[in-house]
Design a protein around this motif. Structure first.
Motif, mmCIF file in Angstrom:
data_model
loop_
_atom_site.group_PDB
_atom_site.id
_atom_site.type_symbol
_atom_site.label_atom_id
_atom_site.label_comp_id
_atom_site.label_asym_id
_atom_site.label_seq_id
_atom_site.Cartn_x
_atom_site.Cartn_y
_atom_site.Cartn_z
ATOM 1 N N LYS A 115 -35.268 21.939 19.771
ATOM 2 C CA LYS A 115 -35.315 22.784 20.789
ATOM 3 C C LYS A 115 -35.199 24.060 20.100
ATOM 4 C CE LYS A 115 -33.982 24.611 25.217
ATOM 5 N NZ LYS A 115 -33.061 24.489 26.390
ATOM 6 N N ASN A 116 -34.136 24.491 19.558
ATOM 7 C CA ASN A 116 -34.084 25.593 18.465
ATOM 8 C C ASN A 116 -35.124 26.016 17.677
ATOM 9 O OD1 ASN A 116 -31.515 26.429 19.975
ATOM 10 N ND2 ASN A 116 -30.487 25.131 18.837
ATOM 11 N N THR A 117 -35.540 24.709 17.110
ATOM 12 C CA THR A 117 -36.396 24.944 15.979
ATOM 13 C C THR A 117 -37.893 25.467 16.642
ATOM 14 O OG1 THR A 117 -35.244 23.247 14.503
ATOM 15 C CG2 THR A 117 -37.702 23.862 14.220
ATOM 16 N N GLN A 118 -38.336 24.820 17.705
ATOM 17 C CA GLN A 118 -39.577 25.378 18.414
ATOM 18 C C GLN A 118 -39.420 26.887 18.952
ATOM 19 O OE1 GLN A 118 -39.515 22.085 21.568
ATOM 20 N NE2 GLN A 118 -41.287 21.451 20.556
ATOM 21 N N LEU A 119 -38.258 27.138 19.274
ATOM 22 C CA LEU A 119 -38.094 28.668 19.534
ATOM 23 C C LEU A 119 -38.766 29.470 18.387
ATOM 24 C CD1 LEU A 119 -34.852 29.055 21.431
ATOM 25 C CD2 LEU A 119 -37.208 29.562 22.158
ATOM 26 N N PHE A 120 -38.723 28.946 17.236
ATOM 27 C CA PHE A 120 -39.092 29.993 16.100
ATOM 28 C C PHE A 120 -40.639 30.324 16.519
ATOM 29 C CE2 PHE A 120 -35.181 28.714 14.246
ATOM 30 C CZ PHE A 120 -34.552 29.837 13.628
ATOM 31 N N PHE A 121 -41.268 29.554 17.068
ATOM 32 C CA PHE A 121 -42.851 29.535 17.324
ATOM 33 C C PHE A 121 -43.265 30.078 18.219
ATOM 34 C CE2 PHE A 121 -41.745 25.900 14.014
ATOM 35 C CZ PHE A 121 -42.298 26.579 12.929
ATOM 36 N N GLN A 122 -42.305 30.774 19.131
ATOM 37 C CA GLN A 122 -42.804 31.405 20.288
ATOM 38 C C GLN A 122 -43.424 32.756 20.053
ATOM 39 O OE1 GLN A 122 -42.701 29.936 23.472
ATOM 40 N NE2 GLN A 122 -42.226 28.083 22.476
ATOM 41 N N ALA A 142 -43.453 37.848 17.187
ATOM 42 C CA ALA A 142 -43.672 39.415 16.911
ATOM 43 C C ALA A 142 -42.291 39.983 16.242
ATOM 44 C CB ALA A 142 -43.571 39.827 18.539
ATOM 45 N N ILE A 143 -41.051 39.526 16.699
ATOM 46 C CA ILE A 143 -39.937 39.831 16.143
ATOM 47 C C ILE A 143 -39.798 39.570 14.722
ATOM 48 C CG2 ILE A 143 -37.468 39.420 16.010
ATOM 49 C CD1 ILE A 143 -37.544 38.897 19.227
ATOM 50 N N LEU A 144 -40.494 38.695 14.217
ATOM 51 C CA LEU A 144 -40.539 38.445 12.744
ATOM 52 C C LEU A 144 -41.103 39.577 11.790
ATOM 53 C CD1 LEU A 144 -40.831 35.050 10.767
ATOM 54 C CD2 LEU A 144 -42.607 36.697 10.492
ATOM 55 N N LEU A 145 -42.498 39.681 12.377
ATOM 56 C CA LEU A 145 -43.227 40.732 12.035
ATOM 57 C C LEU A 145 -42.444 42.047 12.098
ATOM 58 C CD1 LEU A 145 -46.807 39.674 13.434
ATOM 59 C CD2 LEU A 145 -45.822 39.366 11.207
ATOM 60 N N LEU A 146 -41.792 42.335 13.187
ATOM 61 C CA LEU A 146 -41.231 43.760 13.190
ATOM 62 C C LEU A 146 -40.146 43.616 12.014
ATOM 63 C CD1 LEU A 146 -40.901 44.291 16.775
ATOM 64 C CD2 LEU A 146 -42.447 45.688 15.443
ATOM 65 N N GLY A 147 -39.430 42.492 11.650
ATOM 66 C CA GLY A 147 -38.390 42.388 10.940
ATOM 67 C C GLY A 147 -38.906 42.663 9.703
ATOM 68 N N PHE A 148 -40.218 42.221 9.388
ATOM 69 C CA PHE A 148 -40.983 42.535 8.229
ATOM 70 C C PHE A 148 -40.977 43.930 7.881
ATOM 71 C CE2 PHE A 148 -44.920 43.686 6.007
ATOM 72 C CZ PHE A 148 -44.602 42.786 4.599
ATOM 73 N N ILE A 182 -36.225 48.812 16.656
ATOM 74 C CA ILE A 182 -36.624 47.304 16.548
ATOM 75 C C ILE A 182 -35.345 46.489 17.064
ATOM 76 C CG2 ILE A 182 -36.744 45.587 14.881
ATOM 77 C CD1 ILE A 182 -38.581 47.167 13.420
ATOM 78 N N ASP A 183 -34.084 46.696 16.760
ATOM 79 C CA ASP A 183 -32.834 45.945 17.061
ATOM 80 C C ASP A 183 -32.860 45.958 18.535
ATOM 81 O OD1 ASP A 183 -32.069 45.201 14.755
ATOM 82 O OD2 ASP A 183 -30.811 47.345 14.479
ATOM 83 N N ALA A 184 -33.003 47.363 19.485
ATOM 84 C CA ALA A 184 -32.977 47.438 20.715
ATOM 85 C C ALA A 184 -34.123 46.675 21.396
ATOM 86 C CB ALA A 184 -33.069 49.143 21.068
ATOM 87 N N TYR A 185 -35.182 46.729 20.791
ATOM 88 C CA TYR A 185 -36.206 46.059 21.213
ATOM 89 C C TYR A 185 -35.864 44.308 21.248
ATOM 90 C CZ TYR A 185 -40.644 43.569 21.949
ATOM 91 O OH TYR A 185 -41.838 42.864 22.215
ATOM 92 N N ARG A 186 -35.314 43.945 20.351
ATOM 93 C CA ARG A 186 -35.121 42.354 20.013
ATOM 94 C C ARG A 186 -34.096 42.015 21.227
ATOM 95 N NH1 ARG A 186 -30.981 40.692 17.471
ATOM 96 N NH2 ARG A 186 -30.776 42.531 16.230
ATOM 97 N N VAL A 187 -32.980 42.851 21.219
ATOM 98 C CA VAL A 187 -31.972 42.397 22.067
ATOM 99 C C VAL A 187 -32.407 42.600 23.659
ATOM 100 C CG1 VAL A 187 -29.699 42.991 23.082
ATOM 101 C CG2 VAL A 187 -30.281 43.141 20.450
ATOM 102 N N ILE A 237 -34.269 38.336 10.686
ATOM 103 C CA ILE A 237 -33.891 38.392 9.378
ATOM 104 C C ILE A 237 -34.986 37.667 8.403
ATOM 105 C CG2 ILE A 237 -31.869 37.209 7.674
ATOM 106 C CD1 ILE A 237 -30.304 37.234 10.154
ATOM 107 N N TYR A 238 -35.506 36.533 8.901
ATOM 108 C CA TYR A 238 -36.684 35.965 8.118
ATOM 109 C C TYR A 238 -37.920 36.984 7.642
ATOM 110 C CZ TYR A 238 -35.413 31.016 8.967
ATOM 111 O OH TYR A 238 -34.929 29.921 8.866
ATOM 112 N N GLY A 239 -38.083 37.669 8.805
ATOM 113 C CA GLY A 239 -39.176 38.795 8.489
ATOM 114 C C GLY A 239 -38.644 40.171 7.449
ATOM 115 N N TYR A 240 -37.594 40.340 7.760
ATOM 116 C CA TYR A 240 -36.776 41.332 7.005
ATOM 117 C C TYR A 240 -36.671 40.916 5.599
ATOM 118 C CZ TYR A 240 -33.527 45.430 6.485
ATOM 119 O OH TYR A 240 -32.811 46.420 6.118
ATOM 120 N N ARG A 241 -36.349 39.752 5.117
ATOM 121 C CA ARG A 241 -36.310 39.281 3.941
ATOM 122 C C ARG A 241 -37.495 39.222 3.276
ATOM 123 N NH1 ARG A 241 -30.937 39.140 1.703
ATOM 124 N NH2 ARG A 241 -31.960 38.347 0.033
#
Length: 438
Positions: free
Chosen positions: A15-22, A27-33, A143-148, A164-168
């Motif tokens: 269930k937690n793994t599937q969340l990554f693909f929502q 969008a959060i991953l791209l903002l992290g990038f 970005i942090d405020a948007y994510r939370v 963090i994935y996007g950030y790294r």
């Protein structure tokens, strides 16, 4: 463990793994990038440029002070919570309007930094690097405020990991990617390519939707301008800090946040000059320290997110903090051995895997501490404290290396993790006594 328990645990992980693909996580991953890309440009990649030009280690170490905006961002974070941007706020909303402004300004600053001369005009280079970190820190605040605000409480762990994935990956592009480009073209064109890459964040900002309940707070109309300004300052600057100070052990929490990543930051601030000095070239650094390191980080972040979902957050922080500290001893081994690519690979893999675990847990912990009424301000306060080790304290790292050498320096960085871990144990004991979250 029974078969039912194993099935239940597997179901939770799936269930937690599937969340990554929502879509919201992507969008959060791209903002992290977009958030991670400028960080290396203002110091890590810049330090390689300066090391190639034979700038002294002491000067390079002092250049870490250009990261001060990451520490000082609570000073202007309230503006993003309470100050509208005329037509942009009406068109895009509170978070997206400020994001566009900070992203466009950041692109211009990166381009200007690439046109500077760190040898002939070091003060000009430092000023432009400071400008890059200011707009980068501003983007991070929003970005942090948007994510939370965009995610439910149960999604914060996965959301932190996606970020963090996007950030790294962003750091990989501006680290390894920039170094590989710089092997073939000038540093100006390298930085120009990085500025263009920031368009990823701009496009993402234009596509995503504004979080619900993200409107600016409407203040009661006052009779005079002075009273109106006083009321605005009260809401923007005083209330976020006063609300945080109502938490149990709030001061201990702040000190813990200050020191949790200190040892990790101290070891990492001069890692690129360290690799250069013991004989590795830019291509080797790009591959081993960046590409291989990214794989270790992504794996570590994934395991960190799963631990947050399954274990008490403070216990997760303790486990990850101990592993982070021990990984610094790999640098001691590498410093003693010298130019050994196999050992370099093992060192980078261990450091990034444990660092990724710790960062995932740390960001999730900080996210859970913020009040949605003051998201940008409180998150900026907490993350700025975490940046102090990488900026103010670590700015003296070059002088320490020149005084004691690389081996003793990395031993010191390992011991520097101790205060944060001891304070974490105290917080865990306090939580146990109160039988409620700290």
């Amino acid at each position: 463990m029974t078969s039912d328990q194993m099935a239940d645990r597997f179901g939770t992980v799936w269930k937690n793994t599937q969340l990554f693909f929502q879509p919201r996580m992507i969008a959060i991953l791209l903002l992290g990038f977009s958030g991670g890309l400028p960080l290396a440009l203002s110091f890590s990649t810049l330090s390689v440029w300066m090391a190639e030009e034979n700038v002294s280690l002491r000067t390079i170490g002092l250049f870490s002070l250009v990261s001060m905006p990451y520490v000082l961002k609570p000073l202007w974070a309230p503006l993003f919570d309470q100050l509208p941007l005329a037509f942009l706020s009406k068109l895009l909303g509170r978070r997206r309007g400020w994001l566009i402004v900070s992203q466009v300004a950041l692109m211009a600053a990166v381009l200007a930094l690439g046109a500077s001369d760190p040898v002939g005009s070091p003060w000009n280079t430092a000023a432009l690097a400071l400008l890059v970190t200011f707009f980068s820190a501003s983007q991070d605040i929003v970005i942090d405020a948007y994510r939370v605000e965009r995610l439910a409480d149960s999604e914060q762990g996965v959301g932190a990991s996606s970020y963090i994935y996007g950030y790294r990956v962003g750091m990989l592009v501006s680290g390894a990617g920039a170094l590989l480009i710089a092997d073939h073209v000038s540093w100006f064109w390298t930085y120009a390519a990085m500025a263009a890459t920031l368009l990823v964040g701009v496009v993402t900002t234009l596509i995503i939707r504004e979080p619900e309940g993200s409107a600016f707070k409407v203040l009661e109309r006052r009779t005079t301008v002075i009273e109106q300004c006083r009321a605005w300052l009260q809401v923007a600057f005083v209330e976020p800090f006063r609300e945080f100070m109502t938490r149990r052990a709030w001061f201990a929490i702040l000190v813990f946040i200050l020191f949790y990543k200190f040892g990790d930051a101290l070891a990492g601030v001069l890692s690129n000059p360290f690799y250069i000095q013991i004989g590795f070239d830019k291509t080797e650094i790009a591959y081993y320290a960046k590409v291989l390191g990214l794989g270790g980080t992504l794996l570590g972040v994934f395991f960190g997110a799963l631990m947050v979902a399954r274990i008490n957050i403070l216990k997760t922080l303790l486990i990850c903090g101990i592993l982070q500290a021990l990984s610094n001893l790999m640098f001691v081994w590498l410093a003693a051995a010298g130019n050994d690519t196999t050992l370099l690979a093992l060192t980078i893999a261990a450091e990034n895997f444990t660092g990724g675990m710790g960062t995932a847990a740390f960001v999730a912990y900080i996210s859970g501490l913020t009040n949605i009424s003051f998201t940008a301000t409180q998150f900026a306060l907490l993350t700025s404290l975490a940046s102090v080790g990488r900026t103010i304290f670590a700015s003296y790292s070059g002088g320490v290396v020149e005084l004691v050498g690389w081996v003793d320096f990395f031993i010191i960085s390992t011991l520097a993790a101790g205060p944060g871990l001891l304070l974490l144990l105290w917080l865990m004991a306090k939580q146990k006594r109160l039988k409620s979250p700290v």
